[in-house]
Design a protein around this motif. Structure first.
Motif, short mmCIF file in Angstrom:
data_model
loop_
_atom_site.label_atom_id
_atom_site.label_comp_id
_atom_site.label_asym_id
_atom_site.label_seq_id
_atom_site.Cartn_x
_atom_site.Cartn_y
_atom_site.Cartn_z
N TYR A 69 63.65 -90.92 97.70
CA TYR A 69 64.60 -89.93 97.19
C TYR A 69 65.82 -90.58 96.53
CZ TYR A 69 61.98 -86.31 99.59
OH TYR A 69 60.99 -85.44 99.99
N LEU A 70 65.72 -91.82 96.13
CA LEU A 70 66.83 -92.51 95.47
C LEU A 70 66.46 -92.84 94.03
CD1 LEU A 70 67.97 -95.13 98.15
CD2 LEU A 70 68.68 -92.75 97.88
N THR A 71 67.43 -92.72 93.15
CA THR A 71 67.26 -93.26 91.80
C THR A 71 68.01 -94.56 91.64
OG1 THR A 71 69.14 -92.00 90.94
CG2 THR A 71 66.97 -90.99 90.76
N ALA A 72 69.02 -94.81 92.49
CA ALA A 72 69.83 -96.00 92.32
C ALA A 72 70.66 -96.25 93.57
CB ALA A 72 70.76 -95.84 91.10
N ILE A 73 71.26 -97.44 93.61
CA ILE A 73 72.24 -97.78 94.64
C ILE A 73 73.42 -98.47 93.97
CG2 ILE A 73 70.52 -98.01 96.48
CD1 ILE A 73 70.86 -101.08 96.18
N THR A 74 74.54 -98.49 94.65
CA THR A 74 75.68 -99.28 94.20
C THR A 74 76.48 -99.70 95.43
OG1 THR A 74 77.53 -99.35 92.63
CG2 THR A 74 77.28 -97.32 93.89
N HIS B 98 77.15 -93.26 102.82
CA HIS B 98 77.65 -92.49 101.69
C HIS B 98 76.56 -92.35 100.62
CE1 HIS B 98 81.76 -92.61 103.27
NE2 HIS B 98 82.03 -91.70 102.35
N PHE B 99 76.58 -91.20 99.96
CA PHE B 99 75.67 -90.88 98.88
C PHE B 99 76.49 -90.49 97.66
CE2 PHE B 99 73.61 -90.09 102.90
CZ PHE B 99 72.35 -90.63 102.74
N ALA B 100 75.82 -90.31 96.51
CA ALA B 100 76.56 -89.98 95.29
C ALA B 100 75.68 -89.23 94.31
CB ALA B 100 77.08 -91.26 94.64
N ILE B 101 76.34 -88.45 93.44
CA ILE B 101 75.73 -87.87 92.26
C ILE B 101 76.73 -88.00 91.11
CG2 ILE B 101 74.20 -86.26 93.45
CD1 ILE B 101 76.14 -84.03 92.83
N LYS C 102 80.47 -101.34 100.81
CA LYS C 102 79.46 -100.52 101.47
C LYS C 102 78.44 -100.03 100.44
CE LYS C 102 82.63 -98.87 105.07
NZ LYS C 102 83.26 -97.67 105.69
N ILE C 103 77.18 -99.94 100.86
CA ILE C 103 76.12 -99.45 99.99
C ILE C 103 76.24 -97.93 99.83
CG2 ILE C 103 73.63 -99.14 99.75
CD1 ILE C 103 74.50 -101.96 99.21
N VAL C 104 76.16 -97.46 98.59
CA VAL C 104 76.15 -96.03 98.28
C VAL C 104 74.81 -95.72 97.62
CG1 VAL C 104 77.19 -94.19 96.91
CG2 VAL C 104 78.66 -95.92 98.01
N GLU C 105 74.14 -94.69 98.09
CA GLU C 105 72.82 -94.32 97.59
C GLU C 105 72.93 -93.12 96.65
OE1 GLU C 105 70.33 -93.67 100.99
OE2 GLU C 105 70.63 -95.69 101.78
N VAL C 106 72.36 -93.24 95.45
CA VAL C 106 72.38 -92.18 94.46
C VAL C 106 71.09 -91.37 94.60
CG1 VAL C 106 72.60 -91.60 92.02
CG2 VAL C 106 73.77 -93.63 92.93
N ILE C 107 71.23 -90.08 94.90
CA ILE C 107 70.10 -89.22 95.22
C ILE C 107 69.34 -88.81 93.96
CG2 ILE C 107 69.42 -86.99 96.21
CD1 ILE C 107 70.37 -88.88 98.30
N ASP C 108 68.01 -88.79 94.04
CA ASP C 108 67.17 -88.27 92.97
C ASP C 108 67.10 -86.75 93.13
OD1 ASP C 108 65.27 -87.60 91.11
OD2 ASP C 108 63.79 -89.07 91.74
N VAL C 109 68.11 -86.08 92.60
CA VAL C 109 68.20 -84.63 92.77
C VAL C 109 67.06 -83.93 92.05
CG1 VAL C 109 69.66 -82.61 92.37
CG2 VAL C 109 70.69 -84.77 93.06
N GLU C 110 66.59 -84.49 90.95
CA GLU C 110 65.48 -83.88 90.24
C GLU C 110 64.23 -83.81 91.12
OE1 GLU C 110 65.18 -86.11 86.68
OE2 GLU C 110 67.13 -85.44 85.96
N LYS C 111 64.01 -84.82 91.91
CA LYS C 111 62.86 -84.81 92.82
C LYS C 111 63.06 -83.74 93.89
CE LYS C 111 60.19 -87.57 96.09
NZ LYS C 111 58.92 -87.01 95.62
N LEU D 207 72.49 -99.95 90.32
CA LEU D 207 71.26 -100.73 90.29
C LEU D 207 70.07 -99.93 90.82
CD1 LEU D 207 72.72 -104.05 91.74
CD2 LEU D 207 72.40 -103.44 89.32
N PRO D 208 68.86 -100.24 90.36
CA PRO D 208 67.68 -99.59 90.93
C PRO D 208 67.58 -99.90 92.42
CG PRO D 208 67.13 -100.78 88.92
CD PRO D 208 68.53 -101.19 89.30
N PRO D 209 67.05 -98.98 93.24
CA PRO D 209 66.92 -99.26 94.67
C PRO D 209 65.94 -100.39 94.91
CG PRO D 209 65.76 -97.24 94.10
CD PRO D 209 66.53 -97.65 92.87
N PRO D 210 66.21 -101.24 95.89
CA PRO D 210 65.29 -102.35 96.17
C PRO D 210 63.97 -101.85 96.73
CG PRO D 210 66.95 -102.17 97.90
CD PRO D 210 67.34 -101.20 96.83
N GLY D 211 62.91 -102.60 96.52
CA GLY D 211 61.63 -102.25 97.09
C GLY D 211 61.70 -102.24 98.60
N GLY D 212 61.07 -101.24 99.20
CA GLY D 212 61.05 -101.15 100.66
C GLY D 212 62.25 -100.44 101.25
#
Length: 311
Positions: free
Chosen positions: A133-138, A32-35, A143-152, A122-127
């Protein structure tokens, strides 16, 4: 998904409380992803698209919505996961507004909206595999959800021109502010890079922070070290939505502090301009800048610094 974006008014009440709502979606797999919901105008089934010649490879085509032509970006392909297979997924588009432009993202399907506190983001972990393409995770439902860096993503499709002519810079002012610190706060490396290209010719010492909490800790360090805050720190330029502490809460905390409260704070964000102009007044920012307008940034920053340091 009718009604998924039911009440914008209710969401504006989250501002200043370090809260947000995120829209969960998938890209044809189990991840799952999020904005942020504030950037979403509409969610709808994939309409018929019109192909455009010579467009960027991740743009599937355009559609016509409410009198305007909207490009549709394959978000899965844009973050280098390969193109979305529309035939075997419940394809949906998420219509968004970033940097005063409207675009839609093709996704596999939309799940739901979740109300959260920014300290849960939270900020994405190193590696991390897709950290590029992530700005954050939660974490939601374990389950881990990845927040997309849409600006990039958007910057790669349509790169911003950050080149400014030398005559936009005011030499008499630059002589006064040279060497003073400016704190720039954003969870997007693309946005930080864009700001640095505009601010570097001003001769300011640029200090970066990737979220509001990191910026707040930096300010506390400067204060506790005995720095002359009013003279040595030129201003703070902060994004609105960031992991751990958003820009609104950062501004609120600075204004509460008797030593820091007079600092210039400018909100720099891709969220809706009209919304943020209201929020600038609510939380006490000195100005608002839309991403990404380099000429406007150079002009506004110099105007505020001239008033502060040259009367």
């Amino acid at each position: 998904m009718s009604g998924v974006l039911s009440s914008v008014d209710a969401r504006t009440k989250l501002v200043g409380q370090n809260r947000l709502e995120i829209l969960l979606f998938h890209l044809g797999g189990r991840q799952h992803f999020a904005i942020n919901v504030f950037k979403v105008q509409e969610v709808m089934r994939l309409p018929k698209l019109t192909a455009l010649p010579d467009c960027h490879p991740v743009v599937r085509g355009v559609t016509h919505l409410r009198g305007q032509t909207v490009p549709v970006v394959d978000l899965r392909q844009a973050i280098q996961m390969g193109p979305l297979k529309v035939d075997d997924v419940d394809a949906t588009i998420i219509v968004t507004e970033y940097n005063m432009t409207v675009q839609a993202f093709l996704v596999g399907g939309v799940d739901r909206i979740v109300n959260m506190n920014w300290n849960e983001i939270l900020p994405p972990p190193g590696g991390a595999g897709r950290q590029h393409y992530l700005t954050a995770i939660t974490r939601i439902d374990e389950k881990i959800v990845e927040v997309i860096d849409v600006e990039k993503v958007l910057a790669e499709i349509n790169p911003y021109d950050t080149q400014l002519s030398d005559d936009i810079y005011e030499n008499d002012l630059l002589a006064v502010i040279r060497g003073k610190k400016i704190l720039i706060v954003d969870d997007s490396k693309v946005a930080l890079g864009q700001m640095k290209q505009v601010l570097t010719p001003m001769g300011l010492e640029i200090v970066e922070a990737s979220n509001g909490l990191e910026a707040y800790h930096q300010l506390m360090h400067w204060k506790e070290s005995g720095m002359d805050i009013d003279n040595d720190i030129a201003m703070i330029i902060t994004d609105a939505e960031m992991p751990e502490m958003d820009g609104y809460m950062l501004t609120t905390e600075v204004r509460r502090d008797p030593v820091l409260k007079e600092l210039i704070i400018v909100l720099h964000t891709s969220l809706s301009g009209n919304f943020n102009k209201a929020m600038v007044q609510k939380v006490g920012c000195d100005g608002f800048l839309s991403k990404f307008a380099p000429h406007q940034m150079a002009t506004e920053v110099q105007s505020l610094l001239r008033k502060r340091f040259m009367g």
